[in-house]
Design an enzyme around this catalytic site. Structure first.
Site, PDB file in Angstrom:
ATOM      1  N   MET A 159       0.842  -1.204   0.000  1.00  0.00           N
ATOM      2  CA  MET A 159       0.000   0.000   0.000  1.00  0.00           C
ATOM      3  C   MET A 159       0.874   1.249   0.000  1.00  0.00           C
ATOM      4  SD  MET A 159      -3.419  -0.993   2.039  1.00  0.00           S
ATOM      5  CE  MET A 159      -2.779  -0.876   3.676  1.00  0.00           C
ATOM      6  N   GLY A 160       2.157   1.075  -0.322  1.00  0.00           N
ATOM      7  CA  GLY A 160       3.035   2.238  -0.475  1.00  0.00           C
ATOM      8  C   GLY A 160       3.565   2.776   0.835  1.00  0.00           C
ATOM      9  N   LEU A 218       6.763   3.277   1.265  1.00  0.00           N
ATOM     10  CA  LEU A 218       7.672   2.130   1.380  1.00  0.00           C
ATOM     11  C   LEU A 218       8.795   2.366   2.381  1.00  0.00           C
ATOM     12  CD1 LEU A 218       7.972   1.156  -2.407  1.00  0.00           C
ATOM     13  CD2 LEU A 218       6.306   0.361  -0.706  1.00  0.00           C
ATOM     14  N   HIS A 219       9.101   1.305   3.121  1.00  0.00           N
ATOM     15  CA  HIS A 219      10.218   1.324   4.081  1.00  0.00           C
ATOM     16  C   HIS A 219      11.044   0.061   3.850  1.00  0.00           C
ATOM     17  CE1 HIS A 219       7.793  -1.599   6.207  1.00  0.00           C
ATOM     18  NE2 HIS A 219       6.821  -0.716   6.378  1.00  0.00           N
ATOM     19  N   HIS A 224       9.287  -3.360   3.216  1.00  0.00           N
ATOM     20  CA  HIS A 224       8.809  -3.598   1.846  1.00  0.00           C
ATOM     21  C   HIS A 224       9.993  -3.872   0.904  1.00  0.00           C
ATOM     22  CE1 HIS A 224       5.661  -0.569   3.315  1.00  0.00           C
ATOM     23  NE2 HIS A 224       4.922  -1.626   3.035  1.00  0.00           N
ATOM     24  N   ASP A 274       2.574  -9.234   9.143  1.00  0.00           N
ATOM     25  CA  ASP A 274       1.131  -9.435   9.015  1.00  0.00           C
ATOM     26  C   ASP A 274       0.884 -10.942   8.978  1.00  0.00           C
ATOM     27  OD1 ASP A 274       0.023  -6.564   8.407  1.00  0.00           O
ATOM     28  OD2 ASP A 274       1.903  -6.772   7.333  1.00  0.00           O
ATOM     29  N   GLN A 325      -2.497 -12.180   8.026  1.00  0.00           N
ATOM     30  CA  GLN A 325      -2.733 -11.923   6.595  1.00  0.00           C
ATOM     31  C   GLN A 325      -2.099 -13.033   5.754  1.00  0.00           C
ATOM     32  OE1 GLN A 325      -2.749  -7.957   4.490  1.00  0.00           O
ATOM     33  NE2 GLN A 325      -0.626  -8.533   4.153  1.00  0.00           N
ATOM     34  N   ILE A 375      11.089  -6.765   9.579  1.00  0.00           N
ATOM     35  CA  ILE A 375      12.234  -5.848   9.657  1.00  0.00           C
ATOM     36  C   ILE A 375      11.900  -4.773  10.702  1.00  0.00           C
ATOM     37  CG2 ILE A 375      13.735  -4.286   8.340  1.00  0.00           C
ATOM     38  CD1 ILE A 375      13.836  -7.184   7.333  1.00  0.00           C
ATOM     39  N   SER A 422       4.236   1.620   7.746  1.00  0.00           N
ATOM     40  CA  SER A 422       3.902   2.910   7.144  1.00  0.00           C
ATOM     41  C   SER A 422       3.184   3.782   8.167  1.00  0.00           C
ATOM     42  CB  SER A 422       3.007   2.695   5.925  1.00  0.00           C
ATOM     43  OG  SER A 422       3.608   1.760   5.055  1.00  0.00           O
TER      44      SER A 422
HETATM   45  P1  AMP Z   1       1.513  -2.951   3.424  1.00  0.00           P
HETATM   46  O1  AMP Z   1       2.053  -1.891   2.534  1.00  0.00           O
HETATM   47  O2  AMP Z   1       1.421  -2.567   4.857  1.00  0.00           O
HETATM   48  O3  AMP Z   1       0.244  -3.564   2.882  1.00  0.00           O
HETATM   49  O4  AMP Z   1       2.589  -4.127   3.391  1.00  0.00           O
HETATM   50  C1  AMP Z   1       2.963  -4.733   2.179  1.00  0.00           C
HETATM   51  C2  AMP Z   1       3.781  -5.964   2.487  1.00  0.00           C
HETATM   52  O5  AMP Z   1       4.941  -5.605   3.229  1.00  0.00           O
HETATM   53  C3  AMP Z   1       3.009  -6.984   3.340  1.00  0.00           C
HETATM   54  O6  AMP Z   1       3.292  -8.288   2.882  1.00  0.00           O
HETATM   55  C4  AMP Z   1       3.567  -6.736   4.721  1.00  0.00           C
HETATM   56  O7  AMP Z   1       3.505  -7.865   5.566  1.00  0.00           O
HETATM   57  C5  AMP Z   1       5.026  -6.399   4.385  1.00  0.00           C
HETATM   58  N1  AMP Z   1       5.638  -5.645   5.492  1.00  0.00           N
HETATM   59  C6  AMP Z   1       5.142  -4.538   6.090  1.00  0.00           C
HETATM   60  N2  AMP Z   1       5.949  -4.154   7.102  1.00  0.00           N
HETATM   61  C7  AMP Z   1       6.970  -5.044   7.147  1.00  0.00           C
HETATM   62  C8  AMP Z   1       8.132  -5.194   7.977  1.00  0.00           C
HETATM   63  N3  AMP Z   1       8.402  -4.355   8.976  1.00  0.00           N
HETATM   64  N4  AMP Z   1       8.961  -6.229   7.730  1.00  0.00           N
HETATM   65  C9  AMP Z   1       8.696  -7.101   6.712  1.00  0.00           C
HETATM   66  N5  AMP Z   1       7.621  -7.006   5.898  1.00  0.00           N
HETATM   67  C10 AMP Z   1       6.773  -5.993   6.109  1.00  0.00           C
END
Ligand code: AMP
Length: 267
Positions: free
Chosen positions: A26-27, A29-30, A33, A147, A150, A174, A184
């Site tokens: 969902m953008g 990005l860190h 992601h 997640d 999820q 991470i 995010s």
């Molecule tokens: P989101 O943008 O929050 O929908 O996350 C997109 C993908 O990035 C999902 O598969 C999340 O589980 C993964 N993600 C989000 N935060 C982290 C993190 N801190 N470490 C590893 N994967 C992450």
């Protein structure tokens, strides 16, 4: 990196590839992601990252409205990793006017933990992933353990929708140096909130250390009290989730009006 905004164009571009890694996001990005993108780049012939803030998975309209959008920075980050394609669709591209909603029979997980506190959330997650996987013929799907639930839902969705040929990779969470899981939503915290939020991970670690030695309900209570003292406003749950072959301690809590989740895998 190609930036593609329509489903038709993306499907056409991908039609000549048969080893496709997909990182749906969902953008904002860190490094969490980006780690998924790096893994896909190492494994797959072509890597597609999508950025789409999916309205269907937000049970709270305020959360959707406040979700951070940083497209220019996101593009720079993806380009620096040589991500091949960014899919950047609008809402009407993902859900055209004639889009038929379905109900996904994902079972009891729909209403437990995250599902209990976010009614409709996992149906929204299934809706977007079902649609995105129709557009992106992925062979590998890269998702984060952060997640955890999820990941369980997507595993079920892949079976329900007969996509058993897609490999789901779960990548470890991470964290920043303080232990705070990157998210995010952390962007919405003050500097002080960021420091306090790291105690969520500390509490999970404490529960992890003691959970086979002490009564879990008591531990959960201690952890909740601890978090409230550390500035969290509300703790929705701290629970042990058993999902063969994993046992996980997961939590969701609110700080500065932001809902954070985290978990630790015990085995
Ligand atoms: P989101 O943008 O929050 O929908 O996350 C997109 C993908 O990035 C999902 O598969 C999340 O589980 C993964 N993600 C989000 N935060 C982290 C993190 N801190 N470490 C590893 N994967 C992450």
């Amino acid at each position: 990196m190609k930036v593609i905004r329509t489903a038709n164009e993306l499907t056409k571009v991908l039609s000549i590839h048969n080893n496709i890694g997909f990182v749906p996001t969902m953008g904002c990005l860190h490094e969490g992601h980006l780690c998924l993108v790096k893994k896909s780049k190492l494994t797959n012939e072509i890597t597609v990252c999508s950025i789409f803030v999916n309205p269907a998975q937000f049970n709270d309209p305020k959360d959707y409205k406040l979700y951070p959008v940083t497209i220019d920075e996101d593009i720079t980050k993806l380009e620096s990793l040589h991500c091949d394609i960014l899919f950047l669709p609008g809402v009407e591209e993902v859900y055209p006017a004639n889009y038929q909603n379905k109900y996904y029979q994902i079972g009891e997980i729909e209403n437990l933990w995250e599902g209990f506190y976010r009614p409709g959330h996992f149906q929204g997650v299934c809706k977007v992933m079902d649609r995105l996987l129709d557009i992106v013929p992925a062979t590998d799907l890269w998702m984060g353990q952060k997640d955890f639930q999820q990941c369980m839902v997507i595993e079920k969705l892949l079976v329900l929708t007969n996509r058993k040929n897609i490999t789901l990779h779960r990548i470890e969470t991470i964290r920043s140096n303080s232990g705070l899981a990157l998210s995010s939503r952390n962007q919405r915290l003050s500097d002080d909130g960021i420091i306090k939020a790291a105690t969520l991970y500390e509490s999970l670690q404490l529960v992890q250390k003691l959970y086979q030695k002490e009564d879990f309900t008591k531990l959960e209570q201690y952890a909740k009290e601890d978090l409230l003292q550390n500035g969290f406003e509300e703790i929705e749950y701290i629970s042990v989730i058993q999902k063969e072959p994993s046992v996980v301690i997961a939590a969701a809590a609110w700080i500065e009006g932001v809902r954070l989740i985290d978990n630790i895998i015990l085995n």
